[in-house]
Design a protein around this motif. Structure first.
Motif, PDB file in Angstrom:
ATOM      1  N   CYS A  22       0.816  -1.199   0.000  1.00  0.00           N
ATOM      2  CA  CYS A  22       0.000   0.000   0.000  1.00  0.00           C
ATOM      3  C   CYS A  22       0.855   1.256   0.000  1.00  0.00           C
ATOM      4  CB  CYS A  22      -0.939   0.002   1.210  1.00  0.00           C
ATOM      5  SG  CYS A  22      -0.078   0.257   2.776  1.00  0.00           S
ATOM      6  N   SER A  23       2.063   1.154   0.502  1.00  0.00           N
ATOM      7  CA  SER A  23       2.913   2.343   0.612  1.00  0.00           C
ATOM      8  C   SER A  23       4.385   1.958   0.565  1.00  0.00           C
ATOM      9  CB  SER A  23       2.624   3.071   1.924  1.00  0.00           C
ATOM     10  OG  SER A  23       2.972   2.226   3.008  1.00  0.00           O
ATOM     11  N   ASP A  24       5.226   2.989   0.379  1.00  0.00           N
ATOM     12  CA  ASP A  24       6.669   2.756   0.387  1.00  0.00           C
ATOM     13  C   ASP A  24       7.133   2.259   1.746  1.00  0.00           C
ATOM     14  OD1 ASP A  24       7.024   3.406  -2.220  1.00  0.00           O
ATOM     15  OD2 ASP A  24       7.629   5.495  -1.867  1.00  0.00           O
ATOM     16  N   GLU A  25       6.479   2.783   2.806  1.00  0.00           N
ATOM     17  CA  GLU A  25       6.868   2.375   4.157  1.00  0.00           C
ATOM     18  C   GLU A  25       6.678   0.860   4.326  1.00  0.00           C
ATOM     19  OE1 GLU A  25       4.681   5.219   3.918  1.00  0.00           O
ATOM     20  OE2 GLU A  25       6.546   6.352   3.865  1.00  0.00           O
ATOM     21  N   CYS A  26       5.531   0.359   3.838  1.00  0.00           N
ATOM     22  CA  CYS A  26       5.249  -1.070   3.978  1.00  0.00           C
ATOM     23  C   CYS A  26       6.213  -1.895   3.130  1.00  0.00           C
ATOM     24  CB  CYS A  26       3.798  -1.373   3.589  1.00  0.00           C
ATOM     25  SG  CYS A  26       2.638  -0.926   4.895  1.00  0.00           S
ATOM     26  N   ARG A  27       6.527  -1.387   1.941  1.00  0.00           N
ATOM     27  CA  ARG A  27       7.465  -2.106   1.063  1.00  0.00           C
ATOM     28  C   ARG A  27       8.848  -2.171   1.727  1.00  0.00           C
ATOM     29  NH1 ARG A  27      10.616  -0.185  -2.680  1.00  0.00           N
ATOM     30  NH2 ARG A  27       9.531   1.801  -2.708  1.00  0.00           N
ATOM     31  N   THR A  28       9.290  -1.041   2.253  1.00  0.00           N
ATOM     32  CA  THR A  28      10.591  -0.983   2.922  1.00  0.00           C
ATOM     33  C   THR A  28      10.607  -1.908   4.133  1.00  0.00           C
ATOM     34  OG1 THR A  28      10.779   1.319   2.234  1.00  0.00           O
ATOM     35  CG2 THR A  28      12.282   0.575   3.955  1.00  0.00           C
ATOM     36  N   PHE A  29       9.529  -1.847   4.906  1.00  0.00           N
ATOM     37  CA  PHE A  29       9.445  -2.694   6.097  1.00  0.00           C
ATOM     38  C   PHE A  29       9.541  -4.163   5.696  1.00  0.00           C
ATOM     39  CE2 PHE A  29       7.116  -5.314   9.072  1.00  0.00           C
ATOM     40  CZ  PHE A  29       7.626  -4.907  10.286  1.00  0.00           C
ATOM     41  N   SER A  33      12.548  -6.752   6.673  1.00  0.00           N
ATOM     42  CA  SER A  33      12.323  -7.953   7.475  1.00  0.00           C
ATOM     43  C   SER A  33      12.759  -9.190   6.704  1.00  0.00           C
ATOM     44  CB  SER A  33      10.855  -8.070   7.869  1.00  0.00           C
ATOM     45  OG  SER A  33      10.060  -8.301   6.740  1.00  0.00           O
ATOM     46  N   LEU A  34      12.672  -9.120   5.370  1.00  0.00           N
ATOM     47  CA  LEU A  34      13.149 -10.222   4.535  1.00  0.00           C
ATOM     48  C   LEU A  34      14.653 -10.362   4.693  1.00  0.00           C
ATOM     49  CD1 LEU A  34      11.249 -11.817   2.571  1.00  0.00           C
ATOM     50  CD2 LEU A  34      12.471 -10.684   0.717  1.00  0.00           C
ATOM     51  N   GLY A  35      15.361  -9.210   4.669  1.00  0.00           N
ATOM     52  CA  GLY A  35      16.807  -9.219   4.841  1.00  0.00           C
ATOM     53  C   GLY A  35      17.185  -9.753   6.206  1.00  0.00           C
ATOM     54  N   ARG A  36      16.396  -9.373   7.221  1.00  0.00           N
ATOM     55  CA  ARG A  36      16.668  -9.828   8.578  1.00  0.00           C
ATOM     56  C   ARG A  36      16.530 -11.346   8.654  1.00  0.00           C
ATOM     57  NH1 ARG A  36      12.857  -6.678  11.803  1.00  0.00           N
ATOM     58  NH2 ARG A  36      13.693  -4.926  10.656  1.00  0.00           N
TER      59      ARG A  36
END
Ligand code: ZN
Length: 89
Positions: A22-29, A33-36
């Motif tokens: 829905c947003s850049d914030e959600c994409r970044t998050f 978390s994928l990287g983590r």
């Protein structure tokens, strides 16, 4: 076409059909978390490798200790024999 929802916050996703979040914030998050998760998996694999190395070293040192104690036993026997033989001379 059915409505898509954001996998992070569950909000409805508006816009292009290939839009996932829905947003850049959600994409970044999500990407963070994928990287983590990937890092955690790497850490787990590293720990497994480290554990294997430790086990190998432990086995090695056990073998070394056994060999050393065997060698010292042999030396003790040899020195006893030479002591006895030098006493007999
Ligand atoms: Zn979202």
């Amino acid at each position: 076409m059915g409505k898509k929802t954001c996998p992070v916050c569950g909000k409805e996703v508006n816009g292009r059909s290939d839009k996932k979040f829905c947003s850049d914030e959600c994409r970044t998050f999500y990407n963070n978390s994928l990287g983590r998760r990937r890092r955690a998996r790497n850490r787990k694999q590293l720990n497994a490798i480290r554990f294997n190395i430790m086990e190998m070293e432990r086995a090695d040192s056990r073998f070394l200790l056994r060999t050393l104690s065997w060698i010292s036993k042999v030396f003790r026997v040899i020195s006893n024999v030479t002591k006895v033989s030098s006493r007999q001379e």
